[in-house]
Design a protein around this motif. Structure first.
Motif, mmCIF file in Angstrom:
data_model
loop_
_atom_site.group_PDB
_atom_site.id
_atom_site.type_symbol
_atom_site.label_atom_id
_atom_site.label_comp_id
_atom_site.label_asym_id
_atom_site.label_seq_id
_atom_site.Cartn_x
_atom_site.Cartn_y
_atom_site.Cartn_z
ATOM 1 N N TYR A 88 -101.067 36.020 10.004
ATOM 2 C CA TYR A 88 -100.273 35.885 8.781
ATOM 3 C C TYR A 88 -98.944 35.175 9.002
ATOM 4 C CZ TYR A 88 -103.509 38.914 6.232
ATOM 5 O OH TYR A 88 -104.623 39.443 5.617
ATOM 6 N N GLU A 89 -98.505 35.072 10.254
ATOM 7 C CA GLU A 89 -97.272 34.341 10.529
ATOM 8 C C GLU A 89 -97.412 32.851 10.236
ATOM 9 O OE1 GLU A 89 -99.433 34.757 14.544
ATOM 10 O OE2 GLU A 89 -99.135 35.934 12.707
ATOM 11 N N HIS A 90 -98.648 32.380 10.087
ATOM 12 C CA HIS A 90 -98.908 30.974 9.778
ATOM 13 C C HIS A 90 -99.332 30.795 8.321
ATOM 14 C CE1 HIS A 90 -98.490 29.690 13.939
ATOM 15 N NE2 HIS A 90 -99.249 30.693 14.300
ATOM 16 N N ASP A 97 -94.265 42.344 7.272
ATOM 17 C CA ASP A 97 -94.725 40.973 7.051
ATOM 18 C C ASP A 97 -94.064 40.074 8.102
ATOM 19 O OD1 ASP A 97 -95.253 38.389 6.097
ATOM 20 O OD2 ASP A 97 -94.905 38.918 4.007
ATOM 21 N N PRO A 98 -94.855 39.280 8.844
ATOM 22 C CA PRO A 98 -94.295 38.544 9.975
ATOM 23 C C PRO A 98 -93.499 37.293 9.627
ATOM 24 C CG PRO A 98 -96.641 38.099 9.808
ATOM 25 C CD PRO A 98 -96.328 39.163 8.800
ATOM 26 N N ILE A 99 -93.491 36.847 8.357
ATOM 27 C CA ILE A 99 -92.690 35.661 8.051
ATOM 28 C C ILE A 99 -91.272 36.081 7.675
ATOM 29 C CG2 ILE A 99 -94.760 34.445 7.276
ATOM 30 C CD1 ILE A 99 -93.585 34.568 4.408
ATOM 31 N N GLU A 100 -90.353 35.118 7.684
ATOM 32 C CA GLU A 100 -88.952 35.406 7.385
ATOM 33 C C GLU A 100 -88.686 35.288 5.883
ATOM 34 O OE1 GLU A 100 -86.066 33.358 9.674
ATOM 35 O OE2 GLU A 100 -87.060 33.739 11.589
#
Length: 229
Positions: A183-185, A217-220
């Protein structure tokens, strides 16, 4: 010999999970990504390409469907319509709705699938989508399956798969975590600037899903509000 599935890959978390779901079912993924003049098209294209590299997709079809932006009437494509702040209780069709977008994209995906002799087309739409978007409803996908059956060669058999159509966003996150979806992508924000805003509808539903799943959630995000009571 493995069967192939065309997957509508937007760069977002739902379609990324659909890729891994299709692979878990034994399909080799053929990526279909479109840029339609949306504010976030460069970031979404980047995420779709990264995911294709990660899963070693056999093919990646990128199509420009800028006619959707020329038609307008959506905050995703029209700079004169502001991206609204999240209103998760609203039952109105949101300004982010792109008129009849899924019919446009599924038509192209079906052409691609028939040309590639793929046996399925996957789309990551889910129940919280069809609450606001009429072209994400189960009845729409059932009707479009009939269009595929009638409008392709007699020997062509393509199954339209919307595996999450009765699921919540939280269900999708939990499934994706089990399937190790990176999910970071992925990118869900309706605004183009990084980091993700955290306050548009798409960010709100995504953050809420991760919060309900008990995972960060791994995104910023520029803001990371709590969306659970």
């Amino acid at each position: 010999m493995s069967e192939h599935a065309v997957i509508l890959v937007s760069g977002g978390m739902d379609s990324a999970t659909a890729v891994y779901e299709a692979m878990d079912r034994g399909y080799d993924p053929l990526f279909f990504h479109t840029s339609y003049g949306q504010r976030t098209e460069a970031k979404e294209f980047q995420c779709a390409q990264e995911l294709a590299d990660i899963v070693d997709a056999e093919d990646f079809l990128h199509v420009e469907t800028e006619h959707l932006a020329r038609i307008g009437a959506s905050s995703l494509t029209d700079e004169e319509i502001d991206v609204a702040e999240a209103d998760m209780e609203s039952e109105e069709i949101p300004t982010s709705y792109v008129p009849f977008r899924n019919a446009n994209l599924l038509s192209i995906a079906t052409s691609y699938a028939e040309a590639q002799e793929a046996s399925a087309v996957f789309i990551g739409a889910h129940s919280e989508d069809f609450a606001g978007y009429p072209d994400c409803r189960p009845a729409f996908f059932e009707a479009f399956q009939q269009v595929i059956d009638v409008g392709t060669k007699p020997e062509t058999e393509i199954s339209l798969e919307a595996p999450f159509v009765e699921w919540s966003k939280t269900d999708i996150v939990e499934c994706g975590l089990e399937l190790d979806v990176p999910y970071e992508h992925t990118w869900s924000c309706y605004r183009a600037e990084e980091p993700a805003c955290g306050t548009c509808d798409s960010c709100a539903f995504r953050l809420q899903a991760f919060q309900r799943a008990g995972v960060t959630d791994p995104i910023e995000y520029a803001e990371r509000p709590s969306y659970i009571e």
